[in-house]
Design a protein around this motif. Structure first.
Motif, PDB file in Angstrom:
ATOM      1  N   ARG A 128      10.416  47.789  25.139  1.00 55.29           N
ATOM      2  CA  ARG A 128       9.153  48.327  25.627  1.00 55.29           C
ATOM      3  C   ARG A 128       9.077  48.406  27.145  1.00 55.29           C
ATOM      4  N   ARG A 129       9.525  47.400  27.846  1.00 50.29           N
ATOM      5  CA  ARG A 129       9.327  47.343  29.290  1.00 50.29           C
ATOM      6  C   ARG A 129      10.586  47.727  30.088  1.00 50.29           C
ATOM      7  N   LEU A 130      11.631  48.126  29.401  1.00 45.32           N
ATOM      8  CA  LEU A 130      12.882  48.441  30.094  1.00 45.32           C
ATOM      9  C   LEU A 130      12.729  49.585  31.091  1.00 45.32           C
ATOM     10  N   GLY A 131      11.883  50.541  30.747  1.00 49.33           N
ATOM     11  CA  GLY A 131      11.727  51.692  31.634  1.00 49.33           C
ATOM     12  C   GLY A 131      11.259  51.326  33.029  1.00 49.33           C
ATOM     13  N   GLU A 132      10.638  50.166  33.166  1.00 48.20           N
ATOM     14  CA  GLU A 132      10.143  49.731  34.476  1.00 48.20           C
ATOM     15  C   GLU A 132      11.273  49.394  35.447  1.00 48.20           C
ATOM     16  N   THR A 133      12.503  49.257  34.919  1.00 53.38           N
ATOM     17  CA  THR A 133      13.640  48.913  35.782  1.00 53.38           C
ATOM     18  C   THR A 133      14.809  49.869  35.571  1.00 53.38           C
ATOM     19  N   ALA A 134      14.538  51.101  35.150  1.00 55.04           N
ATOM     20  CA  ALA A 134      15.614  52.053  34.845  1.00 55.04           C
ATOM     21  C   ALA A 134      16.466  52.333  36.079  1.00 55.04           C
ATOM     22  N   PRO A 135      17.811  52.352  35.929  1.00 58.42           N
ATOM     23  CA  PRO A 135      18.683  52.588  37.088  1.00 58.42           C
ATOM     24  C   PRO A 135      18.730  54.030  37.537  1.00 58.42           C
ATOM     25  N   SER A 136      18.240  54.964  36.715  1.00 57.48           N
ATOM     26  CA  SER A 136      18.192  56.381  37.102  1.00 57.48           C
ATOM     27  C   SER A 136      17.286  57.113  36.122  1.00 57.48           C
ATOM     28  N   LEU A 137      16.896  58.341  36.496  1.00 57.31           N
ATOM     29  CA  LEU A 137      16.098  59.156  35.575  1.00 57.31           C
ATOM     30  C   LEU A 137      16.899  59.523  34.333  1.00 57.31           C
ATOM     31  N   ILE A 446      20.886  56.573  41.942  1.00 56.58           N
ATOM     32  CA  ILE A 446      21.205  55.589  40.902  1.00 56.58           C
ATOM     33  C   ILE A 446      21.317  54.206  41.530  1.00 56.58           C
ATOM     34  N   ALA A 447      21.039  53.189  40.722  1.00 58.29           N
ATOM     35  CA  ALA A 447      21.114  51.802  41.186  1.00 58.29           C
ATOM     36  C   ALA A 447      22.555  51.439  41.542  1.00 58.29           C
ATOM     37  N   GLY A 448      22.703  50.425  42.398  1.00 58.24           N
ATOM     38  CA  GLY A 448      24.011  50.076  42.930  1.00 58.24           C
ATOM     39  C   GLY A 448      24.913  49.299  41.995  1.00 58.24           C
ATOM     40  N   TRP A 449      24.409  48.839  40.847  1.00 57.97           N
ATOM     41  CA  TRP A 449      25.220  48.026  39.936  1.00 57.97           C
ATOM     42  C   TRP A 449      25.873  48.833  38.825  1.00 57.97           C
ATOM     43  N   ILE A 450      25.644  50.152  38.807  1.00 57.69           N
ATOM     44  CA  ILE A 450      26.160  50.996  37.737  1.00 57.69           C
ATOM     45  C   ILE A 450      26.612  52.329  38.315  1.00 57.69           C
ATOM     46  N   ALA A 451      27.679  52.894  37.748  1.00 56.45           N
ATOM     47  CA  ALA A 451      28.184  54.190  38.199  1.00 56.45           C
ATOM     48  C   ALA A 451      27.381  55.312  37.555  1.00 56.45           C
ATOM     49  N   PRO A 452      27.331  56.482  38.194  1.00 58.00           N
ATOM     50  CA  PRO A 452      26.636  57.624  37.578  1.00 58.00           C
ATOM     51  C   PRO A 452      27.429  58.130  36.374  1.00 58.00           C
ATOM     52  N   PRO A 453      26.791  58.852  35.465  1.00 58.00           N
ATOM     53  CA  PRO A 453      27.513  59.406  34.309  1.00 58.00           C
ATOM     54  C   PRO A 453      28.401  60.564  34.735  1.00 58.00           C
ATOM     55  N   SER A 454      29.394  60.854  33.918  1.00 57.08           N
ATOM     56  CA  SER A 454      30.282  61.982  34.229  1.00 57.08           C
ATOM     57  C   SER A 454      29.632  63.314  33.874  1.00 57.08           C
ATOM     58  N   HIS A 455      28.651  63.303  32.953  1.00 52.97           N
ATOM     59  CA  HIS A 455      27.959  64.517  32.540  1.00 52.97           C
ATOM     60  C   HIS A 455      26.477  64.217  32.349  1.00 52.97           C
ATOM     61  N   GLY A 456      25.665  65.254  32.515  1.00 54.69           N
ATOM     62  CA  GLY A 456      24.246  65.120  32.234  1.00 54.69           C
ATOM     63  C   GLY A 456      23.958  65.411  30.773  1.00 54.69           C
ATOM     64  N   ILE A 457      22.689  65.629  30.451  1.00 58.39           N
ATOM     65  CA  ILE A 457      22.256  65.882  29.082  1.00 58.39           C
ATOM     66  C   ILE A 457      22.143  67.379  28.824  1.00 58.39           C
ATOM     67  N   ASN A 458      22.739  67.852  27.736  1.00 58.93           N
ATOM     68  CA  ASN A 458      22.591  69.257  27.317  1.00 58.93           C
ATOM     69  C   ASN A 458      22.976  70.222  28.435  1.00 58.93           C
ATOM     70  N   ASP A 459      24.099  69.932  29.079  1.00 56.82           N
ATOM     71  CA  ASP A 459      24.653  70.757  30.164  1.00 56.82           C
ATOM     72  C   ASP A 459      23.812  70.732  31.434  1.00 56.82           C
TER      73      ASP A 459
END
Length: 470
Positions: A128-137, A446-459
């Protein structure tokens, strides 16, 4: 089989042709929406780039668009019916599958559906509350996609309860919204769904390990002789695949960033540099994997044997098995502790069905470890991540009375207590991980503890504005 979105409850089961059922589900719908508002995602949003099912065929089944969360169209979707489908296992193997619930199996089928249904809203409550600390959109959008689909999976089970189980089914459907994850008085049925999901590393581990258990449980129910349950689970597995993708790639990206920080600072101790050390990632794997193994139940189970023999619940990919699908003359080997040593024992195959399913799950989990270790190898890091022994940290089954190390050594209580902080997340580990959880809501950041994804969603690119805020 297109889905009718003109209805108050989107569906492809001809709800309009059964007015009594339609009214019953429409009376349940406000309770569901109230549950979503009070127990669903806590972060207020204007709209989210979400996937919505529009058909149940193999191709083109989903539509993507920005949708206000409270306006998401949850509904009832079953895979296409195979009119020639036959029961694939058990005493009634070869007979036509059932379109209604046989009276002698009513209680057992209802219990299976309730347990599966109870897990769906539980994970939404845990997150429920995870979105409050999301590392990226991008990650925030993925969390919300998982949440809305878990809500739809609840609808899938509630439809079956309302349509086929009469008053008892309707009462059980109400109870699915009355239990809450971690509630002291009315907790969720299965222990793993009362655990916290307090940070994003836990979320990725949950969606990798615990949602993968869900995949295998749905896979056994997809084999059911009760055809509406089978068809429901077949379609749910389509949506479940994304949840495991979130976990797999989420851990990929945490490991990649940790490896990058280790190279950059030439140290394994990357906590002072805003990263998650590999030994902490390993502890989180140990915990979430062992908790998820408990969801398979005891290695020997007469309930599982009875479900199989009756045709209620099959094995993973039952029809690909090269045996008689009855198993009355077959045996299997299970691991256990005897006379202070780890050993194996031969037991009737029917009694070892939980163990069979768990074995399939373990093999599948290994694929993620290979991925994550490949990331470490490509990052020039020598350490490797592993799955702990199947008997490690168990609360259910034959290992629950014993202390077994991640490497598979049987030890006493004193040795276990002396080393548990090496094997499982400590309060200090959890505190550090939580300290990194700071929201990043700017597109492309993006937050500093995680790498960005290689691809986005639905192109779409990673920089896309997946979530709009009020």
């Amino acid at each position: 089989m297109p889905i009718d979105y003109s209805e108050k409850i989107p569906n492809n089961v001809d709800l309009a042709g059964d007015r009594k059922l339609q009214r019953a589900l429409e009376s349940w719908q406000p309770n569901f929406l109230n549950w979503w508002k009070t127990m669903g995602p806590a972060v207020p949003t204007e709209d989210v780039y979400l996937r919505t099912a529009v058909a149940v065929g193999r191709e083109g089944w989903a539509h993507f668009d920005h949708v206000a969360m409270e306006e998401y169209r949850w509904g009832v979707f079953l895979a296409e019916r195979n009119a020639d489908r036959r029961i694939a296992f058990g005493e009634q193997k070869g007979e036509p599958v059932w379109q209604q619930v046989p009276g002698e199996y009513r209680a057992d089928l209802q219990r299976l559906i309730v347990i599966q249904g109870d897990t769906e809203p539980a994970s939404v409550e845990q997150q429920r509350r995870l979105g409050e600390t999301a590392p990226s959109l991008y990650d925030l959008r993925n969390l919300f996609q998982v949440n809305v689909e878990e809500g739809r999976h609840l609808w899938a089970m509630v439809y079956l309860l309302h349509a086929f189980f009469g008053r008892n089914g309707r009462e059980e459907a109400e109870a699915l919204l009355q239990r809450n994850s971690g509630d002291l008085d009315s907790p969720r049925i299965l222990g793993a769904f009362n655990e916290e999901t307090p940070d994003w590393l836990s979320f990725y581990m949950f969606t990798y390990f615990t949602d993968r258990d869900g995949k295998y449980q749905l896979g056994t129910l997809k084999e059911s002789a009760f055809d509406p349950l089978s068809r429901t689970c077949e379609f749910m597995l389509k949506e479940e695949a994304h949840h495991m993708f979130v976990g797999t790639t989420g851990v990929d990206r945490v490991v990649a960033r940790s490896a990058e920080l280790m190279r950059e600072h030439d140290t394994e101790d990357i906590a002072p540099h805003g990263g998650i050390p590999l030994d902490v990632i390993q502890k989180y794997i140990n915990f979430h994997y062992s908790v998820s193994l408990d969801l398979f139940g005891s290695e020997q189970s007469t309930n599982a044997a009875n479900y199989f023999t009756a045709g209620l619940k099959g094995r993973w990919q039952e029809e690909r098995r090269k045996d008689d699908h009855v198993l009355t003359e077959d045996s299997a080997h299970i691991q256990l502790v005897r006379d202070g040593e780890l050993t194996s024992d031969e037991v009737p195959a029917l009694l070892a069905l939980n163990n069979d399913l768990r074995t399939e799950y373990i093999s599948d989990c290994q694929s993620g470890l290979k991925r994550w270790n490949r990331v470490l190898e490509q990052g020039g890091v020598d350490q490797r991540l592993t799955l702990p022994h199947v008997g490690f940290n168990r609360d259910v089954g034959l290992f629950s009375e014993h202390h077994i190390t991640p490497k598979g050594d049987l030890v006493g209580a004193d040795a276990w207590e002396a080393n548990r902080d090496r094997w499982l997340p400590t309060e200090a580990d959890k505190t550090h991980v939580r300290s990194l959880m700071r929201p990043v809501y700017e597109p492309g950041k993006i937050a500093g503890w995680i790498a960005p994804p290689s691809h986005g969603i639905n192109d779409k690119p990673f920089e896309y504005e997946y979530v709009h805020f009020p």
